[in-house]
Write an enzyme that holds these catalytic residues in place. Structure first.
Site, PDB file in Angstrom:
ATOM      1  N   SER A 186      33.841  41.728 -14.770  1.00  0.00           N
ATOM      2  CA  SER A 186      32.380  41.688 -14.862  1.00  0.00           C
ATOM      3  C   SER A 186      31.924  41.967 -16.289  1.00  0.00           C
ATOM      4  CB  SER A 186      31.759  42.730 -13.923  1.00  0.00           C
ATOM      5  OG  SER A 186      32.152  42.495 -12.588  1.00  0.00           O
TER       6      SER A 186
ATOM      7  N   ASN B 187      35.902  32.328  -6.050  1.00  0.00           N
ATOM      8  CA  ASN B 187      36.514  33.471  -5.367  1.00  0.00           C
ATOM      9  C   ASN B 187      36.402  33.395  -3.851  1.00  0.00           C
ATOM     10  OD1 ASN B 187      33.836  33.835  -6.640  1.00  0.00           O
ATOM     11  ND2 ASN B 187      33.717  35.624  -5.314  1.00  0.00           N
TER      12      ASN B 187
ATOM     13  N   GLN C 235      39.808  34.452 -10.887  1.00  0.00           N
ATOM     14  CA  GLN C 235      40.594  34.046  -9.719  1.00  0.00           C
ATOM     15  C   GLN C 235      41.710  33.060 -10.075  1.00  0.00           C
ATOM     16  OE1 GLN C 235      40.583  35.127  -6.596  1.00  0.00           O
ATOM     17  NE2 GLN C 235      38.805  36.460  -6.765  1.00  0.00           N
TER      18      GLN C 235
ATOM     19  N   SER D 232      40.640  39.513 -15.196  1.00  0.00           N
ATOM     20  CA  SER D 232      40.591  40.888 -14.683  1.00  0.00           C
ATOM     21  C   SER D 232      41.966  41.321 -14.191  1.00  0.00           C
ATOM     22  CB  SER D 232      39.574  40.956 -13.539  1.00  0.00           C
ATOM     23  OG  SER D 232      39.620  42.232 -12.936  1.00  0.00           O
ATOM     24  N   GLY D 233      42.286  42.585 -14.389  1.00  0.00           N
ATOM     25  CA  GLY D 233      43.609  43.084 -14.018  1.00  0.00           C
ATOM     26  C   GLY D 233      43.843  43.240 -12.528  1.00  0.00           C
ATOM     27  N   HIS D 234      42.821  43.738 -11.811  1.00  0.00           N
ATOM     28  CA  HIS D 234      43.106  44.144 -10.428  1.00  0.00           C
ATOM     29  C   HIS D 234      43.266  42.973  -9.463  1.00  0.00           C
ATOM     30  CE1 HIS D 234      39.122  43.882  -8.251  1.00  0.00           C
ATOM     31  NE2 HIS D 234      38.694  43.790  -9.480  1.00  0.00           N
TER      32      HIS D 234
ATOM     33  N   CYS E 116      31.493  41.514  -2.263  1.00  0.00           N
ATOM     34  CA  CYS E 116      30.234  42.027  -2.812  1.00  0.00           C
ATOM     35  C   CYS E 116      29.065  41.716  -1.893  1.00  0.00           C
ATOM     36  CB  CYS E 116      29.956  41.412  -4.171  1.00  0.00           C
ATOM     37  SG  CYS E 116      31.406  41.305  -5.187  1.00  0.00           S
TER      38      CYS E 116
HETATM   39  C1  PLP Z   1      36.649  39.837  -8.963  1.00  0.00           C
HETATM   40  C2  PLP Z   1      35.907  38.831  -9.748  1.00  0.00           C
HETATM   41  C3  PLP Z   1      35.100  39.199 -10.838  1.00  0.00           C
HETATM   42  C4  PLP Z   1      34.854  40.629 -11.205  1.00  0.00           C
HETATM   43  O1  PLP Z   1      35.982  41.253 -11.741  1.00  0.00           O
HETATM   44  P1  PLP Z   1      35.989  42.851 -11.776  1.00  0.00           P
HETATM   45  O2  PLP Z   1      37.186  43.180 -12.585  1.00  0.00           O
HETATM   46  O3  PLP Z   1      36.079  43.314 -10.365  1.00  0.00           O
HETATM   47  O4  PLP Z   1      34.715  43.252 -12.442  1.00  0.00           O
HETATM   48  C5  PLP Z   1      34.462  38.223 -11.551  1.00  0.00           C
HETATM   49  N1  PLP Z   1      34.605  36.932 -11.219  1.00  0.00           N
HETATM   50  C6  PLP Z   1      35.370  36.534 -10.209  1.00  0.00           C
HETATM   51  C7  PLP Z   1      35.516  35.082  -9.912  1.00  0.00           C
HETATM   52  C8  PLP Z   1      36.040  37.466  -9.430  1.00  0.00           C
HETATM   53  O5  PLP Z   1      36.775  37.065  -8.393  1.00  0.00           O
END
Ligand code: PLP
Length: 396
Positions: free
Chosen positions: A74, A154, A182, A202-204, A327
């Site tokens: 984000s 996503n 994604q 994003s890492g997670h 979300c």
């Molecule tokens: C999960 C996600 C995000 C946000 O990433 P975070 O690390 O959770 O802030 C943004 N864009 C997409 C497409 C996502 O799937």
């Protein structure tokens, strides 16, 4: 039927892998130096950060000095979009192009900018959840500062024609950003070859911890500083680096991008078996394109049921799944993504997203395909909407 535990919500988050955890651990207790310190403990931390930067860069075909670590996907999206908007507004460019079905990290940012006087064009998607690059081309104007279109969705997993969109933006000399949170680790990405100017990850979502991300910014693009303070991240994002998380991201992305095609070959047939199995139920439909989608993603609307109830019942069977995006769940609004592909509210409400990886075995697939019809039957038998549907009455 023996109860299993099946995690089928990797698009929401993933477990930190053992490999990642092991790489991180020393950085809490022994290798804890501040990367700005002059002594060896600090220099080692600096070296480990730069190692991780190189790993992130090579995973997406970038140069290490084009990678900036952030706290999440984000943040990367916000920085790319607001930073570009702020910079180019000074040159009279106050128009942004995005799509109707972006992640909220993008959509809520562009909505914020609209309040600041920017004009935003929201490109529609077709009923398969795909963007027509021609629409992007036609939307570009003299005063367009930025095009931001997600790489893969996503919720419904559709993979956008990123190369075509990038090519159009390159030709028109408009900056092109993509939210690839994604996509990274699931499809092969080469930002330089593909003509991508900025990319968020994003890492997670790829087995690193929560709270770490990165933004790729092509050399030559002067993105304004995000956090003012020390000289970290070449002074663009101050704050003492989260070394364990950064090291973890490096290991995670290297591992995620290592065998993309081999992984897809394992996951795709299982995913397809799930799709075909669930679609055997009457009044169901697959959301998103069947082929142009992430290997592990499936999203199916099941009429006559409530998504939330379905998730709770699946949870009782040990299956972690999602309905719409994490979300949006908890709110009563149906997912904007499902509405954007033309679903009616009540159909969108009864949607199921599974996002699987290789650890979901063929036996797990059998189990899921045994559980879902049972649960759907139960829910439909209690549903007034279903009853009306079966009698051919209107239920809207
Ligand atoms: C999960 C996600 C995000 C946000 O990433 P975070 O690390 O959770 O802030 C943004 N864009 C997409 C497409 C996502 O799937």
């Amino acid at each position: 039927m023996e109860k299993r535990f099946i995690y089928a919500d990797n698009a929401a988050t993933t477990a930190v892998s053992e490999e990642v955890l092991n790489a991180m651990l020393p950085h809490f207790r022994t290798a804890y130096g501040n990367a700005s310190s002059i002594y060896k403990l600090g220099r080692d931390a600096q070296r480990d950060i730069e190692d991780a930067r190189t790993k992130v860069a090579s995973a997406i075909g970038a140069d290490p000095n084009e990678i900036f670590f952030t706290s999440c996907g984000s943040e990367s999206d916000n920085w790319a979009i607001k930073g570009t908007a702020e910079r180019l507004a000074k040159k009279g460019k106050k128009h942004i192009i995005t799509s109707v079905f972006e992640h909220h990290a993008v959509l809520h940012t562009t909505e914020y900018l609209e309040k600041q006087g920017f004009e935003v064009t929201y490109i529609p998607v077709d009923e398969k959840g795909l963007i027509n690059p021609e629409d992007v081309k036609n939307a570009i104007r003299e005063d367009t500062a930025l095009v931001t279109i997600m790489y893969a969705n996503n919720e419904i997993g559709t993979i956008q024609p990123i190369n075509e969109i990038a090519k159009i933006c390159n030709e028109k000399k408009v900056i092109f950003h993509t939210d690839a949170v994604q996509a990274v680790g699931h499809v092969e990405i080469d930002v330089h070859k593909q003509g991508i100017d900025m990319l968020s990850l994003s890492g997670h979502k790829i087995h690193a911890q929560k709270g770490i991300g990165a933004l790729y910014v092509k050399k030559g693009i002067a993105l304004p500083n995000l956090i003012h303070g020390g000289g970290q991240e070449r002074s663009k994002r101050a704050g003492t680096e989260n070394v364990p998380a950064i090291v973890g991201l490096g290991v995670a992305i290297e591992s995620a991008c290592r065998n993309i095609n081999e992984k897809a070959e394992i996951i795709t047939p299982r995913r397809n078996r799930l799709i075909d199995g669930i679609l055997q139920l009457p009044y169901t439909r697959l959301n998103g394109d069947r082929d142009k989608r992430l290997p592990g993603n499936l999203n199916i609307s099941i009429e006559g049921i409530e998504g939330e109830s379905l998730l709770l019942m699946l949870d009782n069977y040990g299956i972690c799944a999602s309905s719409g995006s994490a979300c949006t769940s908890g709110s009563l609004d149906p997912s904007h993504v499902l509405l954007s592909i033309g679903l009616k509210h009540e159909v969108a409400h009864g949607s199921l997203r599974l996002s699987i990886e290789e650890d979901v075995t063929d036996e797990d697939v059998d189990y899921i395909l045994e559980v879902i019809p049972k649960v759907v039957d139960t829910l439909r038998s209690m549903s007034p909407v279903w009853e009306k549907m079966m009698k051919g009455e209107s239920y809207e």
